[in-house]
Design a protein around this motif. Structure first.
Motif, mmCIF file in Angstrom:
data_model
loop_
_atom_site.group_PDB
_atom_site.id
_atom_site.type_symbol
_atom_site.label_atom_id
_atom_site.label_comp_id
_atom_site.label_asym_id
_atom_site.label_seq_id
_atom_site.Cartn_x
_atom_site.Cartn_y
_atom_site.Cartn_z
ATOM 1 N N ASP A 50 26.973 35.461 52.443
ATOM 2 C CA ASP A 50 27.840 35.247 51.280
ATOM 3 C C ASP A 50 28.263 33.790 51.096
ATOM 4 O OD1 ASP A 50 27.659 37.905 50.717
ATOM 5 O OD2 ASP A 50 29.698 38.403 51.334
ATOM 6 N N ASP A 51 27.738 32.878 51.893
ATOM 7 C CA ASP A 51 28.076 31.461 51.714
ATOM 8 C C ASP A 51 27.336 30.908 50.508
ATOM 9 O OD1 ASP A 51 29.661 31.564 53.945
ATOM 10 O OD2 ASP A 51 28.259 30.513 55.255
ATOM 11 N N VAL A 52 28.085 30.267 49.628
ATOM 12 C CA VAL A 52 27.503 29.712 48.409
ATOM 13 C C VAL A 52 28.075 28.319 48.145
ATOM 14 C CG1 VAL A 52 27.153 31.968 47.318
ATOM 15 C CG2 VAL A 52 29.260 30.699 46.870
ATOM 16 N N MET A 53 27.360 27.581 47.315
ATOM 17 C CA MET A 53 27.869 26.338 46.756
ATOM 18 C C MET A 53 28.060 26.593 45.265
ATOM 19 S SD MET A 53 26.125 22.557 46.402
ATOM 20 C CE MET A 53 25.678 22.528 48.111
ATOM 21 N N VAL A 54 29.236 26.273 44.752
ATOM 22 C CA VAL A 54 29.506 26.447 43.328
ATOM 23 C C VAL A 54 29.524 25.070 42.680
ATOM 24 C CG1 VAL A 54 31.164 27.230 41.607
ATOM 25 C CG2 VAL A 54 30.819 28.561 43.692
ATOM 26 N N MET A 55 28.642 24.885 41.715
ATOM 27 C CA MET A 55 28.625 23.655 40.924
ATOM 28 C C MET A 55 28.983 24.052 39.499
ATOM 29 S SD MET A 55 25.232 21.736 42.498
ATOM 30 C CE MET A 55 24.726 21.302 40.887
ATOM 31 N N GLY A 56 29.968 23.372 38.939
ATOM 32 C CA GLY A 56 30.385 23.705 37.586
ATOM 33 C C GLY A 56 30.807 22.472 36.809
ATOM 34 N N VAL A 73 34.715 34.305 44.078
ATOM 35 C CA VAL A 73 33.413 34.467 44.730
ATOM 36 C C VAL A 73 33.474 35.591 45.757
ATOM 37 C CG1 VAL A 73 31.771 33.385 46.328
ATOM 38 C CG2 VAL A 73 32.629 32.094 44.359
ATOM 39 N N ARG A 74 34.476 35.552 46.601
ATOM 40 C CA ARG A 74 34.623 36.555 47.660
ATOM 41 C C ARG A 74 34.754 37.964 47.065
ATOM 42 N NH1 ARG A 74 38.665 34.300 49.718
ATOM 43 N NH2 ARG A 74 37.511 32.775 50.903
ATOM 44 N N THR A 75 35.579 38.100 46.047
ATOM 45 C CA THR A 75 35.812 39.411 45.426
ATOM 46 C C THR A 75 34.543 39.966 44.790
ATOM 47 O OG1 THR A 75 38.128 38.884 45.003
ATOM 48 C CG2 THR A 75 37.143 40.629 43.667
ATOM 49 N N ILE A 76 33.854 39.159 44.009
ATOM 50 C CA ILE A 76 32.656 39.639 43.310
ATOM 51 C C ILE A 76 31.542 39.955 44.305
ATOM 52 C CG2 ILE A 76 30.871 39.094 41.602
ATOM 53 C CD1 ILE A 76 33.730 39.634 40.472
ATOM 54 N N LEU A 77 31.326 39.081 45.286
ATOM 55 C CA LEU A 77 30.257 39.341 46.265
ATOM 56 C C LEU A 77 30.522 40.597 47.073
ATOM 57 C CD1 LEU A 77 29.274 35.791 47.560
ATOM 58 C CD2 LEU A 77 28.092 37.244 45.875
ATOM 59 N N SER A 78 31.782 40.904 47.320
ATOM 60 C CA SER A 78 32.093 42.113 48.093
ATOM 61 C C SER A 78 31.760 43.388 47.324
ATOM 62 C CB SER A 78 33.565 42.112 48.516
ATOM 63 O OG SER A 78 34.403 42.334 47.400
ATOM 64 N N SER A 86 21.085 40.418 41.555
ATOM 65 C CA SER A 86 21.844 39.611 40.588
ATOM 66 C C SER A 86 23.279 39.325 41.033
ATOM 67 C CB SER A 86 21.834 40.289 39.219
ATOM 68 O OG SER A 86 22.451 41.552 39.290
ATOM 69 N N ARG A 87 23.560 39.454 42.319
ATOM 70 C CA ARG A 87 24.949 39.280 42.782
ATOM 71 C C ARG A 87 25.474 37.870 42.521
ATOM 72 N NH1 ARG A 87 25.313 38.246 48.844
ATOM 73 N NH2 ARG A 87 27.147 39.567 48.735
ATOM 74 N N PHE A 88 24.637 36.852 42.681
ATOM 75 C CA PHE A 88 25.099 35.483 42.458
ATOM 76 C C PHE A 88 25.242 35.186 40.963
ATOM 77 C CE2 PHE A 88 22.844 35.438 46.567
ATOM 78 C CZ PHE A 88 23.958 35.230 47.378
ATOM 79 N N THR A 89 24.394 35.803 40.161
ATOM 80 C CA THR A 89 24.529 35.690 38.707
ATOM 81 C C THR A 89 25.844 36.307 38.251
ATOM 82 O OG1 THR A 89 22.130 35.790 38.457
ATOM 83 C CG2 THR A 89 23.460 36.290 36.499
ATOM 84 N N LYS A 90 26.200 37.441 38.828
ATOM 85 C CA LYS A 90 27.476 38.098 38.484
ATOM 86 C C LYS A 90 28.665 37.195 38.817
ATOM 87 C CE LYS A 90 25.715 42.020 37.144
ATOM 88 N NZ LYS A 90 25.744 42.430 35.747
ATOM 89 N N VAL A 91 28.581 36.477 39.930
ATOM 90 C CA VAL A 91 29.662 35.546 40.304
ATOM 91 C C VAL A 91 29.775 34.444 39.253
ATOM 92 C CG1 VAL A 91 30.452 33.846 41.984
ATOM 93 C CG2 VAL A 91 29.475 36.001 42.771
ATOM 94 N N PRO A 127 23.141 30.197 46.565
ATOM 95 C CA PRO A 127 23.286 30.828 47.888
ATOM 96 C C PRO A 127 22.830 29.883 49.002
ATOM 97 C CG PRO A 127 21.458 31.807 46.670
ATOM 98 C CD PRO A 127 22.118 30.828 45.745
ATOM 99 N N LEU A 128 23.598 29.821 50.062
ATOM 100 C CA LEU A 128 23.262 28.968 51.201
ATOM 101 C C LEU A 128 22.795 29.774 52.401
ATOM 102 C CD1 LEU A 128 26.323 26.539 51.039
ATOM 103 C CD2 LEU A 128 24.019 26.201 50.095
ATOM 104 N N GLY A 129 23.113 31.046 52.433
ATOM 105 C CA GLY A 129 22.759 31.894 53.571
ATOM 106 C C GLY A 129 21.278 32.200 53.609
ATOM 107 N N ASN A 130 20.836 32.655 54.776
ATOM 108 C CA ASN A 130 19.450 33.078 54.984
ATOM 109 C C ASN A 130 18.436 31.963 54.783
ATOM 110 O OD1 ASN A 130 20.317 35.714 55.506
ATOM 111 N ND2 ASN A 130 20.303 36.197 53.337
#
Length: 135
Positions: A50-56, A73-78, A86-91, A127-130
């Motif tokens: 669930d580790d991500v980088m958010v650029m906005g 991020v935490r709430t939506i990914l959970s 599409s979990r990261f798209t949803k975030v 996404p940064l994981g995996n």
């Protein structure tokens, strides 16, 4: 937010003759076409799924802070399994939606009744994981 109270930085790259509002001072010497670049070495750290980088764009950051973004991020990914396509798209969609707010009689308002962003809002959730060496 503006160079010498006249122009947004990203709008000034090609405007060679632009002068500071109500003066004869040219803006061009105060702008640079050299971006600030930071390198983040993915292999230097261990990342969780669930580790991500958010650029906005500033449309996001003008109305939410780092902690609010992290909470969203935490709430939506959970709500999604780690392999959901599409979990990261949803975030990203949720961050844009919350920053814009909803249209009320007094304009665009966020859930806390603060003004929503009046600027453009673009968000990348990376996404940064995996990550594996050599890929």
């Amino acid at each position: 937010a503006r160079v010498m109270a006249t122009i947004g930085v990203t709008r000034g790259f090609g405007d060679h003759d632009l002068k500071v509002y109500n003066s004869s001072i040219h803006i061009k010497p105060f702008l640079s076409c050299f971006p600030e670049v930071r390198v983040y070495d993915l292999m230097q750290y261990k990342h969780q799924p669930d580790d991500v980088m958010v650029m906005g764009t500033d449309g996001l950051w003008d109305v939410v802070n780092d902690q609010e973004v992290a909470d969203i991020v935490r709430t939506i990914l959970s709500d999604y399994k780690p392999n959901h396509p599409s979990r990261f798209t949803k975030v990203a969609q949720e961050l844009v939606s919350r920053s814009r707010g909803v249209l009320k009689e007094r304009g665009w308002r966020m859930a806390n009744d603060k003004l929503g962003s009046g600027d453009d809002i673009s968000v990348f959730v990376i996404p940064l994981g995996n990550q594996r060496k050599g890929t």
